[in-house]
Design a protein around this motif. Sequence first.
Motif, PDB file in Angstrom:
ATOM      1  N   ILE A 195       0.840  -1.199   0.000  1.00  0.00           N
ATOM      2  CA  ILE A 195       0.000   0.000   0.000  1.00  0.00           C
ATOM      3  C   ILE A 195       0.876   1.250   0.000  1.00  0.00           C
ATOM      4  CG2 ILE A 195      -1.550   1.338   1.473  1.00  0.00           C
ATOM      5  CD1 ILE A 195      -3.067  -1.163   2.051  1.00  0.00           C
ATOM      6  N   SER A 196       2.009   1.194   0.680  1.00  0.00           N
ATOM      7  CA  SER A 196       2.927   2.324   0.694  1.00  0.00           C
ATOM      8  C   SER A 196       3.451   2.601  -0.720  1.00  0.00           C
ATOM      9  CB  SER A 196       4.097   2.042   1.646  1.00  0.00           C
ATOM     10  OG  SER A 196       5.019   3.105   1.647  1.00  0.00           O
ATOM     11  N   ILE A 197       3.724   1.554  -1.476  1.00  0.00           N
ATOM     12  CA  ILE A 197       4.176   1.722  -2.860  1.00  0.00           C
ATOM     13  C   ILE A 197       3.100   2.408  -3.688  1.00  0.00           C
ATOM     14  CG2 ILE A 197       4.803   0.488  -4.976  1.00  0.00           C
ATOM     15  CD1 ILE A 197       6.100  -1.660  -3.174  1.00  0.00           C
ATOM     16  N   VAL A 198       1.849   1.956  -3.541  1.00  0.00           N
ATOM     17  CA  VAL A 198       0.737   2.567  -4.267  1.00  0.00           C
ATOM     18  C   VAL A 198       0.614   4.047  -3.911  1.00  0.00           C
ATOM     19  CG1 VAL A 198      -1.770   2.565  -4.564  1.00  0.00           C
ATOM     20  CG2 VAL A 198      -0.531   0.397  -4.496  1.00  0.00           C
ATOM     21  N   SER A 199       0.727   4.367  -2.626  1.00  0.00           N
ATOM     22  CA  SER A 199       0.640   5.760  -2.179  1.00  0.00           C
ATOM     23  C   SER A 199       1.751   6.608  -2.790  1.00  0.00           C
ATOM     24  CB  SER A 199       0.715   5.842  -0.650  1.00  0.00           C
ATOM     25  OG  SER A 199      -0.524   5.568  -0.066  1.00  0.00           O
ATOM     26  N   ALA A 200       2.976   6.073  -2.811  1.00  0.00           N
ATOM     27  CA  ALA A 200       4.111   6.830  -3.336  1.00  0.00           C
ATOM     28  C   ALA A 200       3.934   7.140  -4.821  1.00  0.00           C
ATOM     29  CB  ALA A 200       5.410   6.058  -3.109  1.00  0.00           C
ATOM     30  N   ILE A 201       3.439   6.172  -5.572  1.00  0.00           N
ATOM     31  CA  ILE A 201       3.210   6.389  -7.003  1.00  0.00           C
ATOM     32  C   ILE A 201       2.145   7.456  -7.213  1.00  0.00           C
ATOM     33  CG2 ILE A 201       2.357   5.306  -9.116  1.00  0.00           C
ATOM     34  CD1 ILE A 201       3.633   2.666  -8.052  1.00  0.00           C
ATOM     35  N   THR A 202       1.103   7.424  -6.397  1.00  0.00           N
ATOM     36  CA  THR A 202       0.037   8.418  -6.509  1.00  0.00           C
ATOM     37  C   THR A 202       0.534   9.808  -6.147  1.00  0.00           C
ATOM     38  OG1 THR A 202      -1.620   6.741  -5.951  1.00  0.00           O
ATOM     39  CG2 THR A 202      -2.276   9.037  -5.723  1.00  0.00           C
ATOM     40  N   VAL A 203       1.282   9.925  -5.051  1.00  0.00           N
ATOM     41  CA  VAL A 203       1.799  11.225  -4.618  1.00  0.00           C
ATOM     42  C   VAL A 203       2.795  11.784  -5.635  1.00  0.00           C
ATOM     43  CG1 VAL A 203       3.172  12.387  -2.846  1.00  0.00           C
ATOM     44  CG2 VAL A 203       1.325  10.857  -2.180  1.00  0.00           C
ATOM     45  N   LYS A 204       3.555  10.919  -6.267  1.00  0.00           N
ATOM     46  CA  LYS A 204       4.460  11.367  -7.341  1.00  0.00           C
ATOM     47  C   LYS A 204       3.683  12.139  -8.403  1.00  0.00           C
ATOM     48  CE  LYS A 204       7.399   9.530 -11.080  1.00  0.00           C
ATOM     49  NZ  LYS A 204       6.589   9.940 -12.243  1.00  0.00           N
ATOM     50  N   GLY A 205       2.556  11.572  -8.814  1.00  0.00           N
ATOM     51  CA  GLY A 205       1.754  12.235  -9.830  1.00  0.00           C
ATOM     52  C   GLY A 205       1.187  13.566  -9.388  1.00  0.00           C
ATOM     53  N   LYS A 206       0.974  13.728  -8.089  1.00  0.00           N
ATOM     54  CA  LYS A 206       0.413  14.973  -7.558  1.00  0.00           C
ATOM     55  C   LYS A 206       1.470  16.054  -7.337  1.00  0.00           C
ATOM     56  CE  LYS A 206      -3.307  15.460  -6.525  1.00  0.00           C
ATOM     57  NZ  LYS A 206      -4.502  15.908  -7.248  1.00  0.00           N
TER      58      LYS A 206
ATOM     59  N   ILE B 244      15.446   5.283  -6.219  1.00  0.00           N
ATOM     60  CA  ILE B 244      14.694   4.775  -7.360  1.00  0.00           C
ATOM     61  C   ILE B 244      14.640   5.822  -8.466  1.00  0.00           C
ATOM     62  CG2 ILE B 244      12.493   3.789  -8.119  1.00  0.00           C
ATOM     63  CD1 ILE B 244      14.038   2.114  -6.025  1.00  0.00           C
ATOM     64  N   GLU B 245      14.936   5.393  -9.671  1.00  0.00           N
ATOM     65  CA  GLU B 245      14.830   6.294 -10.812  1.00  0.00           C
ATOM     66  C   GLU B 245      13.365   6.697 -11.001  1.00  0.00           C
ATOM     67  OE1 GLU B 245      16.439   4.201 -14.145  1.00  0.00           O
ATOM     68  OE2 GLU B 245      18.179   3.517 -12.995  1.00  0.00           O
ATOM     69  N   PRO B 246      13.091   7.985 -11.161  1.00  0.00           N
ATOM     70  CA  PRO B 246      11.694   8.433 -11.301  1.00  0.00           C
ATOM     71  C   PRO B 246      10.919   7.694 -12.379  1.00  0.00           C
ATOM     72  CG  PRO B 246      13.132  10.323 -10.982  1.00  0.00           C
ATOM     73  CD  PRO B 246      14.032   9.139 -11.149  1.00  0.00           C
ATOM     74  N   SER B 247      11.570   7.388 -13.496  1.00  0.00           N
ATOM     75  CA  SER B 247      10.880   6.687 -14.584  1.00  0.00           C
ATOM     76  C   SER B 247      10.518   5.251 -14.214  1.00  0.00           C
ATOM     77  CB  SER B 247      11.755   6.682 -15.840  1.00  0.00           C
ATOM     78  OG  SER B 247      12.962   5.964 -15.617  1.00  0.00           O
ATOM     79  N   LYS B 248      11.129   4.740 -13.165  1.00  0.00           N
ATOM     80  CA  LYS B 248      10.874   3.362 -12.725  1.00  0.00           C
ATOM     81  C   LYS B 248       9.892   3.288 -11.549  1.00  0.00           C
ATOM     82  CE  LYS B 248      13.810   1.394 -15.573  1.00  0.00           C
ATOM     83  NZ  LYS B 248      13.349   0.470 -16.626  1.00  0.00           N
ATOM     84  N   MET B 249       9.244   4.399 -11.248  1.00  0.00           N
ATOM     85  CA  MET B 249       8.271   4.409 -10.154  1.00  0.00           C
ATOM     86  C   MET B 249       6.970   3.751 -10.616  1.00  0.00           C
ATOM     87  SD  MET B 249       9.117   5.407  -7.135  1.00  0.00           S
ATOM     88  CE  MET B 249       7.547   5.879  -6.440  1.00  0.00           C
ATOM     89  N   LYS B 250       7.040   2.430 -10.729  1.00  0.00           N
ATOM     90  CA  LYS B 250       5.912   1.592 -11.114  1.00  0.00           C
ATOM     91  C   LYS B 250       5.868   0.394 -10.170  1.00  0.00           C
ATOM     92  CE  LYS B 250       6.716   2.816 -15.960  1.00  0.00           C
ATOM     93  NZ  LYS B 250       7.057   2.313 -17.312  1.00  0.00           N
ATOM     94  N   ALA B 251       4.692  -0.123  -9.919  1.00  0.00           N
ATOM     95  CA  ALA B 251       4.546  -1.230  -8.962  1.00  0.00           C
ATOM     96  C   ALA B 251       5.396  -2.435  -9.349  1.00  0.00           C
ATOM     97  CB  ALA B 251       3.075  -1.614  -8.844  1.00  0.00           C
ATOM     98  N   VAL B 252       5.495  -2.723 -10.646  1.00  0.00           N
ATOM     99  CA  VAL B 252       6.230  -3.921 -11.078  1.00  0.00           C
ATOM    100  C   VAL B 252       7.728  -3.797 -10.822  1.00  0.00           C
ATOM    101  CG1 VAL B 252       4.535  -4.626 -12.808  1.00  0.00           C
ATOM    102  CG2 VAL B 252       6.353  -3.014 -13.445  1.00  0.00           C
ATOM    103  N   THR B 253       8.237  -2.584 -10.705  1.00  0.00           N
ATOM    104  CA  THR B 253       9.656  -2.406 -10.376  1.00  0.00           C
ATOM    105  C   THR B 253       9.997  -3.129  -9.091  1.00  0.00           C
ATOM    106  OG1 THR B 253       9.820  -0.265 -11.497  1.00  0.00           O
ATOM    107  CG2 THR B 253      11.423  -0.692  -9.746  1.00  0.00           C
TER     108      THR B 253
END
Length: 346
Positions: A16-27, A48-57
């Motif tokens: 869930i923390s990963i999901v939150s981080a990806i969402t906050v990145k977009g904001k 983490i490289e910004p372009s790699k901020m994806k759950a599958v990483t």
Amino acid sequence: MKLAILFGGASYEHEISIVSAITVKGKLESKFDLSFIFCDQDHQFYLIEPSKMKAVTFSRGEHRKMAKLGLINGGFEQRGLFGTKRHEMPVLNLIHGGDGEDGSIASLFDFFHIPFIGPRKEASMFSFDKHYTKWLAASLGVKTLPYEIVRKDEKRAVATAYPFIVKPARLGSSIGVSIVREAGELDYALDVAFEFDEVVVIEPFMAGVKEYNLAGFSARGEITYSIVEEPQKAEFLDFEKKYLDFSRSGHVAEAAVSEALVGQLRDAFKAIYAPLFEGALIRCDFFEIEGEVYLNEINPIPGSMANYLFEDFSASIQKLLGSLPDKKAIRVNYDYIHSISQAKGK
């Protein structure tokens, strides 16, 4: 403005923390120079490289190929063949559950003098454990539902009338939570909760009760409140629904409530926030029962930082960053030892 987002951690809420981080990145990425620091389950930090901020990483383990970081006074350090690179910037603590909310990260950052957005260790102690949250609220004159505590190594005797809710005391995201409607369901519900914690909280289940969420933070001595949200949900949000909830980024509608109720909710929020939560953006979840406000839970690191409750989330984070508490540095000068040595002639 530079800002690092810290996420992951050794917790049942790691994903869930990963999901939150990806969402906050977009904001935030349009207004901040963001860095992303991932803490894995073994407490190794990775840049983490910004372009790699994806759950599958993270699910594929690709983060292990990225730069490792270590803690130093004032920030993080990246070591390489040709020297070291320091990463010194304020950190947004977005680790949910254990590590992030239990005071571990707060203590670590205090120890290394790293400025951060998030609950300090004292606030973490009272908000991470639902039992302690009840004590805190009672001491501040904020009402909560009646409750009882059951421990794993004690007799399973429950006095609360059916139906009631069983919650692990130190876990969020509705993990391990059950509604118990009759005696035959009790042992299974307790077994599930005890898989995650040795202490559980039992509260009466209030069907159809009104619920409201309010987030906020203090900056320069003034609390900034979010809108009041009335979450639309079934009996309670289970893990799957909350997992989706943590990825929310769209602005939600403000609850159609009276100014008097908004005032009550803000008063209760301020009473909870003021003594301990400086430097954090928190969300409090409330019940309204017969015109009275009751605190349900404190979310010291809310999902996706409750971005959807603020009209301008980036501006809110900027405002909070400009008013983080500054822990006083202690300088040791050894005057006492020097005086003793002089007295002894050594």
